[in-house]
Design a protein around this motif. Structure first.
Motif, PDB file in Angstrom:
ATOM      1  N   TRP A  13     -32.497  55.539 -31.457  1.00 60.28           N
ATOM      2  CA  TRP A  13     -33.690  56.360 -31.206  1.00 60.28           C
ATOM      3  C   TRP A  13     -33.979  56.463 -29.711  1.00 60.28           C
ATOM      4  CZ3 TRP A  13     -33.464  58.914 -35.149  1.00 60.28           C
ATOM      5  CH2 TRP A  13     -33.549  58.424 -36.442  1.00 60.28           C
ATOM      6  N   THR A  14     -33.707  55.404 -28.976  1.00 57.35           N
ATOM      7  CA  THR A  14     -33.848  55.477 -27.516  1.00 57.35           C
ATOM      8  C   THR A  14     -32.904  56.531 -26.950  1.00 57.35           C
ATOM      9  OG1 THR A  14     -34.509  53.158 -27.334  1.00 57.35           O
ATOM     10  CG2 THR A  14     -33.613  54.176 -25.361  1.00 57.35           C
ATOM     11  N   TRP A  29     -33.812  60.145 -24.910  1.00 57.78           N
ATOM     12  CA  TRP A  29     -33.208  60.455 -23.603  1.00 57.78           C
ATOM     13  C   TRP A  29     -32.483  61.791 -23.669  1.00 57.78           C
ATOM     14  CZ3 TRP A  29     -29.526  61.316 -19.987  1.00 57.78           C
ATOM     15  CH2 TRP A  29     -29.706  60.739 -18.712  1.00 57.78           C
ATOM     16  N   ALA A  30     -31.660  61.973 -24.713  1.00 58.32           N
ATOM     17  CA  ALA A  30     -30.872  63.194 -24.845  1.00 58.32           C
ATOM     18  C   ALA A  30     -31.756  64.419 -25.053  1.00 58.32           C
ATOM     19  CB  ALA A  30     -29.894  63.056 -26.011  1.00 58.32           C
ATOM     20  N   VAL A  42     -24.726  61.123 -25.280  1.00 58.85           N
ATOM     21  CA  VAL A  42     -25.672  60.026 -25.080  1.00 58.85           C
ATOM     22  C   VAL A  42     -25.584  59.086 -26.270  1.00 58.85           C
ATOM     23  CG1 VAL A  42     -28.069  59.405 -24.594  1.00 58.85           C
ATOM     24  CG2 VAL A  42     -27.175  61.618 -23.816  1.00 58.85           C
ATOM     25  N   MET A  43     -25.555  57.776 -25.994  1.00 61.08           N
ATOM     26  CA  MET A  43     -25.388  56.777 -27.032  1.00 61.08           C
ATOM     27  C   MET A  43     -26.304  55.596 -26.760  1.00 61.08           C
ATOM     28  SD  MET A  43     -21.223  56.607 -26.982  1.00 61.08           S
ATOM     29  CE  MET A  43     -21.158  55.602 -28.460  1.00 61.08           C
ATOM     30  N   GLY A  44     -26.555  54.799 -27.807  1.00 64.38           N
ATOM     31  CA  GLY A  44     -27.198  53.517 -27.630  1.00 64.38           C
ATOM     32  C   GLY A  44     -26.158  52.442 -27.410  1.00 64.38           C
ATOM     33  N   PRO A  80     -38.183  54.270 -21.521  1.00 66.11           N
ATOM     34  CA  PRO A  80     -38.650  55.579 -21.073  1.00 66.11           C
ATOM     35  C   PRO A  80     -37.581  56.638 -21.329  1.00 66.11           C
ATOM     36  CG  PRO A  80     -39.125  53.917 -19.424  1.00 66.11           C
ATOM     37  CD  PRO A  80     -38.269  53.256 -20.460  1.00 66.11           C
ATOM     38  N   PRO A  81     -37.976  57.839 -21.851  1.00 64.90           N
ATOM     39  CA  PRO A  81     -36.994  58.841 -22.225  1.00 64.90           C
ATOM     40  C   PRO A  81     -36.265  59.475 -21.058  1.00 64.90           C
ATOM     41  CG  PRO A  81     -39.228  59.686 -22.467  1.00 64.90           C
ATOM     42  CD  PRO A  81     -39.342  58.228 -22.175  1.00 64.90           C
TER      43      PRO A  81
END
Length: 282
Positions: free
Chosen positions: A31-32, A36-37, A116-118, A158-159
């Protein structure tokens, strides 16, 4: 496609023709990455493509269980709700894919301007994310990869970067592509680019800075001499940075493999999101 060659000055980070891809699995880290993405896609005015990859489940295949299908539908529904709440104007598509997450994400990276990945995700039967997956994708993807970390308290980070975008001029990687990415990333927040370089490279650095200042006059630049190894510099800077950017050589070694350069060490130890940018010699 993908990589620095597809970037455009009009868009902060990625090509205006390619989507931002993000991998989610329903975990806090995923979800983070989604937040961001989504912000990057909004600022770059490009589509957001959300990938939910599930390994093939032999038990479900034998028993005829639809649990994986239900899990995929639940994640997709939450993705759409989160994106609508965060960036309602972004064009978003979702896909549920089955197979090896590492192999699928590497294949999909051919069609992305940014992935984008966690860092880590769920464990057990319903989760697939482990640190080795995000590391392997970042070290072999055909487009730049941003790996986001979840805050220590489990809350979303923070996104978008809230500190400097930090990049090291690494002698092992051509500087221009990596520095270009850092400047475009800083355009997301009209932030500051912090550039760390070897003192011996003063002439080349001066020429590089003049070029970047002419192309990005709205961005502030801070330059300092490297006091140690490039990976150590980036890891130390990550304690206060919003994003650190590292180049990854794409040439094959004598053994037929690509060398990750300093990317592996930075991914393992950095405390903020890390962008890994594939760069060729030519």
């Amino acid at each position: 496609m993908g990589g620095i060659s597809s970037f455009d000055r009009r868009s902060p980070v990625m090509s205006p023709l390619l989507p931002v891809q993000v991998a989610v699995d329903g975990s806090p880290s995923g979800w983070t990455a989604l937040a961001w993405a989504a912000r990057v896609a909004e600022r770059g005015a490009v589509p957001l493509e959300v990938l939910h990859v599930m390994p093939r489940d032999l038990l479900s295949a034998v028993t005829g269980s639809d649990q994986q299908v239900l899990d995929g539908e639940a994640v997709t529904a939450e993705v759409l709700e989160r994106v609508q709440r965060l960036v309602p104007g972004v064009e978003v598509g979702t896909r549920v894919l089955r197979g090896s997450p590492q192999n699928i994400l590497l294949a999909e990276s051919r069609l992305a301007g940014l992935l984008v990945m966690g860092t880590r995700g769920l464990t057990g039967l319903h989760g697939w994310w482990v640190g080795s997956v995000s590391r392997a994708v970042a070290e072999h993807a055909l487009c730049p990869v941003v790996v986001c970390k979840t805050a220590a308290d489990g809350q979303d980070a923070p996104p978008l970067p809230t500190g400097d975008v930090v990049v090291v001029v690494d002698p092992a990687v051509p500087a221009l592509g990596v520095v270009d990415f850092a400047f475009r990333a800083a355009m997301l927040t009209v932030g500051t680019v912090q550039l760390i370089a070897e003192p011996a490279d003063a002439d080349a650095l001066r020429e590089l800075l003049e070029r970047q200042q002419a192309r990005f006059p709205e961005l502030a630049i801070k330059v300092r001499a490297a006091a140690g190894a490039p990976e150590a510099e980036l890891v130390a800077a990550s304690q206060r940075a919003g994003l650190v950017v590292v180049g990854r050589p794409t040439e094959l070694s004598l053994l037929g493999n690509t060398h990750p350069g300093i990317a592996a060490a930075v991914l393992e130890k950095a405390e903020c999101p890390v962008a890994v940018v594939p760069i060729g010699r030519h």
